[in-house]
Design a protein around this motif. Structure first.
Motif, PDB file in Angstrom:
ATOM      1  N   LYS A 154       0.883  -1.161   0.000  1.00 49.17           N
ATOM      2  CA  LYS A 154       0.000   0.000   0.000  1.00 49.17           C
ATOM      3  C   LYS A 154       0.926   1.219   0.000  1.00 49.17           C
ATOM      4  CE  LYS A 154      -3.857   1.625   2.907  1.00 49.17           C
ATOM      5  NZ  LYS A 154      -4.650   2.255   1.904  1.00 49.17           N
ATOM      6  N   VAL A 155       0.847   2.022  -1.025  1.00 52.70           N
ATOM      7  CA  VAL A 155       1.848   3.082  -1.145  1.00 52.70           C
ATOM      8  C   VAL A 155       1.214   4.417  -1.549  1.00 52.70           C
ATOM      9  CG1 VAL A 155       2.474   2.232  -3.483  1.00 52.70           C
ATOM     10  CG2 VAL A 155       4.075   3.682  -2.244  1.00 52.70           C
ATOM     11  N   THR A 156       1.593   5.463  -0.809  1.00 53.89           N
ATOM     12  CA  THR A 156       1.081   6.807  -1.104  1.00 53.89           C
ATOM     13  C   THR A 156       2.229   7.693  -1.577  1.00 53.89           C
ATOM     14  OG1 THR A 156      -0.680   6.585   0.519  1.00 53.89           O
ATOM     15  CG2 THR A 156      -0.071   8.826  -0.100  1.00 53.89           C
ATOM     16  N   PHE A 157       1.997   8.318  -2.720  1.00 52.37           N
ATOM     17  CA  PHE A 157       3.016   9.196  -3.327  1.00 52.37           C
ATOM     18  C   PHE A 157       2.566  10.652  -3.267  1.00 52.37           C
ATOM     19  CE2 PHE A 157       3.318   5.227  -5.742  1.00 52.37           C
ATOM     20  CZ  PHE A 157       4.670   5.074  -5.999  1.00 52.37           C
ATOM     21  N   ILE A 158       3.560  11.565  -3.301  1.00 49.37           N
ATOM     22  CA  ILE A 158       3.274  12.944  -3.745  1.00 49.37           C
ATOM     23  C   ILE A 158       4.034  13.106  -5.055  1.00 49.37           C
ATOM     24  CG2 ILE A 158       3.623  15.416  -3.357  1.00 49.37           C
ATOM     25  CD1 ILE A 158       3.009  15.125  -0.514  1.00 49.37           C
ATOM     26  N   HIS A 159       3.357  13.686  -6.026  1.00 48.13           N
ATOM     27  CA  HIS A 159       3.957  13.860  -7.353  1.00 48.13           C
ATOM     28  C   HIS A 159       3.824  15.323  -7.771  1.00 48.13           C
ATOM     29  CE1 HIS A 159       3.774  13.957 -11.778  1.00 48.13           C
ATOM     30  NE2 HIS A 159       4.665  12.993 -11.723  1.00 48.13           N
ATOM     31  N   HIS A 160       4.871  15.848  -8.396  1.00 46.90           N
ATOM     32  CA  HIS A 160       4.861  17.253  -8.803  1.00 46.90           C
ATOM     33  C   HIS A 160       4.891  17.361 -10.328  1.00 46.90           C
ATOM     34  CE1 HIS A 160       5.268  21.471  -7.808  1.00 46.90           C
ATOM     35  NE2 HIS A 160       6.305  21.599  -8.631  1.00 46.90           N
ATOM     36  N   CYS A 161       4.180  18.342 -10.867  1.00 50.53           N
ATOM     37  CA  CYS A 161       4.143  18.622 -12.310  1.00 50.53           C
ATOM     38  C   CYS A 161       3.483  17.465 -13.075  1.00 50.53           C
ATOM     39  CB  CYS A 161       5.552  18.909 -12.835  1.00 50.53           C
ATOM     40  SG  CYS A 161       5.586  19.661 -14.468  1.00 50.53           S
ATOM     41  N   ASN A 162       3.909  17.234 -14.301  1.00 49.20           N
ATOM     42  CA  ASN A 162       3.432  16.068 -15.062  1.00 49.20           C
ATOM     43  C   ASN A 162       4.647  15.387 -15.670  1.00 49.20           C
ATOM     44  OD1 ASN A 162       2.801  15.066 -18.095  1.00 49.20           O
ATOM     45  ND2 ASN A 162       1.253  14.387 -16.649  1.00 49.20           N
ATOM     46  N   THR A 163       4.781  14.114 -15.377  1.00 49.40           N
ATOM     47  CA  THR A 163       5.934  13.355 -15.869  1.00 49.40           C
ATOM     48  C   THR A 163       5.458  12.074 -16.542  1.00 49.40           C
ATOM     49  OG1 THR A 163       6.126  12.106 -13.819  1.00 49.40           O
ATOM     50  CG2 THR A 163       7.341  14.179 -13.920  1.00 49.40           C
ATOM     51  N   HIS A 184       1.443  -3.590 -11.123  1.00 50.81           N
ATOM     52  CA  HIS A 184       1.909  -4.775 -10.385  1.00 50.81           C
ATOM     53  C   HIS A 184       1.075  -5.028  -9.127  1.00 50.81           C
ATOM     54  CE1 HIS A 184       5.267  -4.566 -13.125  1.00 50.81           C
ATOM     55  NE2 HIS A 184       5.624  -5.756 -12.717  1.00 50.81           N
ATOM     56  N   GLY A 185      -0.099  -4.469  -9.093  1.00 49.73           N
ATOM     57  CA  GLY A 185      -1.056  -4.808  -8.039  1.00 49.73           C
ATOM     58  C   GLY A 185      -0.882  -4.077  -6.723  1.00 49.73           C
ATOM     59  N   ARG A 186       0.010  -3.071  -6.683  1.00 51.33           N
ATOM     60  CA  ARG A 186       0.136  -2.300  -5.442  1.00 51.33           C
ATOM     61  C   ARG A 186      -1.121  -1.442  -5.266  1.00 51.33           C
ATOM     62  NH1 ARG A 186       4.358  -5.090  -6.062  1.00 51.33           N
ATOM     63  NH2 ARG A 186       6.412  -4.409  -5.336  1.00 51.33           N
ATOM     64  N   ASP A 187      -1.464  -1.195  -3.999  1.00 57.07           N
ATOM     65  CA  ASP A 187      -2.592  -0.319  -3.698  1.00 57.07           C
ATOM     66  C   ASP A 187      -2.046   1.118  -3.668  1.00 57.07           C
ATOM     67  OD1 ASP A 187      -4.809   0.952  -2.763  1.00 57.07           O
ATOM     68  OD2 ASP A 187      -4.976  -0.187  -0.895  1.00 57.07           O
ATOM     69  N   VAL A 188      -2.213   1.803  -4.780  1.00 56.00           N
ATOM     70  CA  VAL A 188      -1.533   3.093  -4.975  1.00 56.00           C
ATOM     71  C   VAL A 188      -2.478   4.276  -4.744  1.00 56.00           C
ATOM     72  CG1 VAL A 188      -0.374   4.536  -6.711  1.00 56.00           C
ATOM     73  CG2 VAL A 188       0.042   2.078  -6.679  1.00 56.00           C
ATOM     74  N   PHE A 189      -1.965   5.282  -4.039  1.00 57.16           N
ATOM     75  CA  PHE A 189      -2.690   6.548  -3.915  1.00 57.16           C
ATOM     76  C   PHE A 189      -1.707   7.694  -4.177  1.00 57.16           C
ATOM     77  CE2 PHE A 189      -4.219  10.321  -1.862  1.00 57.16           C
ATOM     78  CZ  PHE A 189      -5.549  10.345  -2.266  1.00 57.16           C
ATOM     79  N   VAL A 190      -2.179   8.717  -4.884  1.00 55.43           N
ATOM     80  CA  VAL A 190      -1.271   9.828  -5.247  1.00 55.43           C
ATOM     81  C   VAL A 190      -1.855  11.187  -4.842  1.00 55.43           C
ATOM     82  CG1 VAL A 190       0.135  10.829  -7.118  1.00 55.43           C
ATOM     83  CG2 VAL A 190      -0.739   8.488  -7.347  1.00 55.43           C
TER      84      VAL A 190
END
Ligand code: MRU
Length: 357
Positions: A154-163, A184-190
């Motif tokens: 279970k992984v939470t990211f902060i992302h900046h701009c557009n990449t 790959h099936g991770r529970d992703v939140f951004v």
């Protein structure tokens, strides 16, 4: 080409270059066709196309157009014309090294001794542009896989701009990591930084994440500290426009602030970029030219003025994050760790050797 997204930021069609107009996304899906390198240079400047790898590949196709503009049978005349076109394309935006890297690559190829006729030259330039575009997609997929071990279930990211796919030929770099984790099936939140002033996060990253079915929330740029302090953020992933030999990294304005906030909260801060974004010719970030863009980007939103008349504005499009705030630099060759001078030099050499094979 090994395209994986449903939309194409850049596409070569027979005798013309087609760009998805990123200035009007997501309200409008509009494609513009280009047949002259001067118009391509303007498209880069005006940010019809943007993102370091995308503008590199676009410029390479701009040179392909240049080889078709000049009616001559003289190889030297066509080479001179191509060099002038290269100068114009290089002047479009100063910070992203991928632009210069791609142009240099095409120009070097265009001067190979094996080229005997203008027809040979046209073919070689087109092949090199295709090669740059295809390699970009492959490099991005490798970046995603190299970062996978950093992503927990279970992984939470902060992302900046557009990449993402829009900022590259396809798939994306930092956003590609998020995409790989999801695939790959991770529970992703951004948490998606809106990214003032041009709103690449709010407009483009959220548009891409929505299509990929990845959970996210758009936040204002100043909210990253709030979410790191009160919520769980596992990773910050950002892209890069130019990485100096010592690891100092130029990226979209606001990246530096985000890195400091991440450091204050012990959140790992990763830069993701292909080796084509590493500029070993410069020792550190002080040597990176930062683009200053127009005041209107700040004083207006969607054509609507939001400031008093004649207000003074400063609008640097990028900032430099010192290497000491960067946990690692994820490339297609692996994850570079400090001391970066050694790890980045080794990575670029390996990438160049692999390209020669
Ligand atoms: O001004 P932009 O939108 O071209 O800036 C883009 C960025 O700063 C990206 O983070 C960088 O180019 C990497 S894109 C894979």
């Amino acid at each position: 080409m090994n395209q994986v997204s449903t939309y194409k930021s850049i596409e070569w069609k027979e005798d013309r270059l087609v760009l998805l107009d990123q200035r009007v996304l997501p309200r409008e899906i509009s494609y513009i066709e280009y047949k002259h390198h001067e118009d391509v240079a303007k498209a880069i400047k005006d940010m019809v196309v943007r993102g370091a790898p995308a503008i590199g590949a676009t410029a390479a196709y701009g040179l392909v157009l240049a080889t078709r503009e000049k009616a001559t049978k003289e190889l030297s005349e066509l080479r001179n014309y191509l060099s002038k076109a290269a100068e114009l394309l290089q002047a479009a935006r100063p910070t992203a090294v991928n632009l210069f890297w791609a142009i240099d690559r095409v120009i070097k190829k265009a001067h190979e001794d094996s080229i005997k006729t203008v027809e040979d030259l046209k073919k070689v330039v087109l092949n090199e542009a295709h090669q740059i575009a295809e390699e970009d997609i492959e490099m991005n997929k490798k970046i995603g896989l190299n970062a996978l071990p950093l992503c927990s279930e279970k992984v939470t990211f902060i992302h900046h701009c557009n990449t993402g796919a829009l900022a590259t030929v396809d798939y994306g770099t930092a956003l590609g990591i998020i995409r790989t984790a999801h695939e790959h099936g991770r529970d992703v939140f951004v948490y998606v930084d809106e990214t003032r002033p041009r709103l690449q996060g709010a407009r483009l990253t959220s548009w891409e994440l929505k299509q990929l079915g990845i959970k996210h929330k758009v936040i204002v740029d100043g909210a990253s500290g709030y979410f790191m302090a009160t919520g769980k953020v596992d990773l910050v992933t950002v892209g890069a426009d130019r990485i100096a030999r010592n690891g100092d990294t130029a990226n979209k304005i606001g990246t530096y602030n985000l890195a400091i906030v991440a450091k204050a909260h012990d959140v790992p801060f990763y830069v993701a970029a292909p080796t084509s974004t590493i500029d070993l010719s410069i020792a550190n970030g002080k040597e990176i030219k930062i683009e200053e863009r127009s005041a209107e980007e700040i004083t207006t939103i969607l054509g609507q003025q939001i400031t008093p008349d004649d207000v003074n504005v400063a609008n640097p499009a990028f900032d430099v994050t010192p290497a000491k705030y960067i946990t690692g630099i994820i490339t297609e060759m692996g994850i570079a760790r400090p001391p970066y001078e050694k790890s980045l030099t080794e990575m670029v050499e390996r990438a160049e050797n692999e390209r020669k094979k």
